[in-house]
Design a protein around this motif. Structure first.
Motif, PDB file in Angstrom:
ATOM      1  N   GLY A 324       0.670  10.490   5.480  1.00  0.00           N
ATOM      2  CA  GLY A 324       0.448   9.379   4.560  1.00  0.00           C
ATOM      3  C   GLY A 324       1.487   9.318   3.459  1.00  0.00           C
ATOM      4  O   GLY A 324       2.004   8.238   3.133  1.00  0.00           O
ATOM      5  N   ALA A 325       1.810  10.490   2.902  1.00  0.00           N
ATOM      6  CA  ALA A 325       2.828  10.526   1.846  1.00  0.00           C
ATOM      7  C   ALA A 325       4.188  10.108   2.391  1.00  0.00           C
ATOM      8  O   ALA A 325       4.949   9.388   1.730  1.00  0.00           O
ATOM      9  N   LEU A 327       4.766   8.119   5.033  1.00  0.00           N
ATOM     10  CA  LEU A 327       4.758   6.699   5.359  1.00  0.00           C
ATOM     11  C   LEU A 327       5.017   5.831   4.136  1.00  0.00           C
ATOM     12  O   LEU A 327       5.578   4.726   4.256  1.00  0.00           O
ATOM     13  N   SER A 328       4.629   6.319   2.980  1.00  0.00           N
ATOM     14  CA  SER A 328       4.840   5.528   1.761  1.00  0.00           C
ATOM     15  C   SER A 328       6.313   5.259   1.506  1.00  0.00           C
ATOM     16  O   SER A 328       6.670   4.277   0.844  1.00  0.00           O
ATOM     17  N   PHE A 368      -0.831   8.715   0.981  1.00  0.00           N
ATOM     18  CA  PHE A 368      -0.137   7.482   0.593  1.00  0.00           C
ATOM     19  C   PHE A 368      -0.381   7.178  -0.882  1.00  0.00           C
ATOM     20  O   PHE A 368       0.557   6.895  -1.646  1.00  0.00           O
TER      21      PHE A 368
END
Length: 411
Positions: A324-325, A327-328, A368
């Motif tokens: 998630g991090a 993808l940001s 994210f």
């Protein structure tokens, strides 16, 4: 009273003594002394990479010495090793590359000791808060050596404020756990962030502010990769040799959510070393694959992941958050391998219990959101809180967990 050197402490004695030995292989004793002096007299607010300040040798010696001092501190007070003490030793080692040194941690620790005296309770009840509370150690250095006041007065003020911070930190740390309900592994980062925000607000009211700082070393990926891989393999091999049920126990570790308090060392002992080693290799490979730098700050992130391999993290609960991090980066203004992103991704794993409790999709969402929050929260504490990501993770957990629960995703 005779103090027993438990096997868990012996293995860490070997690891961190090796840091000192390697440091003296790289630099001469004179260079080590001058480097340590530079580390102690420098500003330590985020981001201050000791490798950039003083070089590899002095930084390794600082990390080795401080880690061994904290371990000796535990031994002196008769603290048996568990997941939290091992985690705190690794956090000490990591941030000794990146903000903590053999001078600035002690006023905060002494302040927590004074609090235990005030409460008339054993210091061992607060010793973990004392060690982890050194997240605020940069306050001591910043006030002591940044020429805000005359030299002698500056040191006195820095030490006294460090002691004061340590004194009021324990009740705040206890309350912080209730706020995020154990879903932020970096509890002292959240408590320290709140306190540093208050301190920095008072400074700014008085007209005292600190310049932004960005010291970031590059060009040492091969050396540090070999160092971390070597340590990680050592932990894995040691865990396998000492535990004939290691693979079964490792599988059981991955079945835990990681929510505080999840002490893998007390539950599975030597299998925790295997988990720590696997996490060390995985997180280092991640940094190398995305083209990031291995230096003081990123080693701090990797060592934090290794340490929490004994106390809440495993591959199955950190990977969703890291995804998630990562993808940001495709939506925000920071490149995936930029310093801010690499640190945010590594430290976002403090939210691993959310993935462990609520599943991968929610874990990805948590990672994210973490990046968005952490990129905007440093101003509040002016870089005085080393566990900046723990501060951000606390807010993410505080906001996200109640929403998920109300939507019926789990308890």
């Amino acid at each position: 009273m005779k103090r027993r050197l438990y096997p868990a402490y012996r293995i860490h004695l070997v690891i961190f003594s090796a840091f000192i030995f390697i440091g003296f292989l790289i630099n001469t004793p004179g260079e080590i002394v001058l480097g340590i002096k530079s580390i102690m007299l420098n500003s330590d607010i985020l981001i201050t990479d000791y490798v950039e300040v003083a070089g590899i040798g002095p930084t390794l010696v600082n990390a080795g010495l401080l880690s061994l001092l904290i371990m000796s501190f535990y031994l002196y007070h008769g603290i048996k090793p568990n997941g939290s003490t091992l985690m705190s030793i690794w956090l000490t080692a990591g941030f000794a590359f990146f903000g903590k040194n053999i001078f600035n941690v002690w006023p905060v620790i002494f302040g927590v000791w004074l609090y235990s005296r005030y409460r008339k309770e054993p210091f061992i009840n607060y010793i973990l808060i004392a060690v982890l509370g050194t997240t605020l150690a940069p306050t001591v250095s910043q006030l002591s050596f940044e020429n805000i006041f005359p030299f002698g007065v500056s040191i006195l003020i820095g030490v006294l404020i460090g002691i004061g911070i340590g004194f009021i930190l324990p009740p705040l740390a206890s309350s912080s756990m209730k706020i995020h309900q154990g879903y932020n592994l970096y509890n002292l980062g959240f408590a320290g962030g709140l306190l540093a925000m208050l301190v920095m607000s008072l400074f700014r009211v008085l007209g005292i502010d600190f310049d932004k700082r960005f010291l970031w070393n590059t060009g040492n990926n091969l050396f540090f990769a070999l160092l971390i891989f070597g340590i990680s393999l050592f932990l894995i091999i040691y865990g396998i040799i000492k535990n004939d049920r290691s693979l079964k126990n490792l599988k059981e570790i991955t079945g835990h959510t990681g929510r505080l308090i999840s002490d893998y060392f007390l539950l599975y002992e030597n299998a925790a070393y295997i988990n720590m080693g696997i996490l060390g290799i995985f997180s280092t490979l991640y940094v190398l694959i995305i083209g990031g730098d291995l230096n003081g700050p990123t080693i701090s992130g990797i060592f934090s992941i290794i340490g929490f391999g004994a106390f809440g993290k495993h591959l199955l609960n950190i990977i969703p958050v890291m995804i998630g991090a990562s993808l940001s980066a495709f939506l925000n203004i920071w490149a995936l391998n930029s310093p801010s992103m690499v640190l945010s991704i590594l430290f976002s794993t403090g939210l691993a219990p959310i993935a462990g409790q609520f599943g991968w999709p929610i874990g990805i969402l948590a990672g994210f959101l973490h990046v968005a929050v952490v990129m905007n929260i440093g101003y509040l504490h002016g870089g005085l809180n080393l566990y900046n990501n723990g501060f951000a993770a606390g807010f993410v957990a505080l906001i996200l967990v109640p929403i998920i629960r109300e939507l019926g995703k789990g308890d």
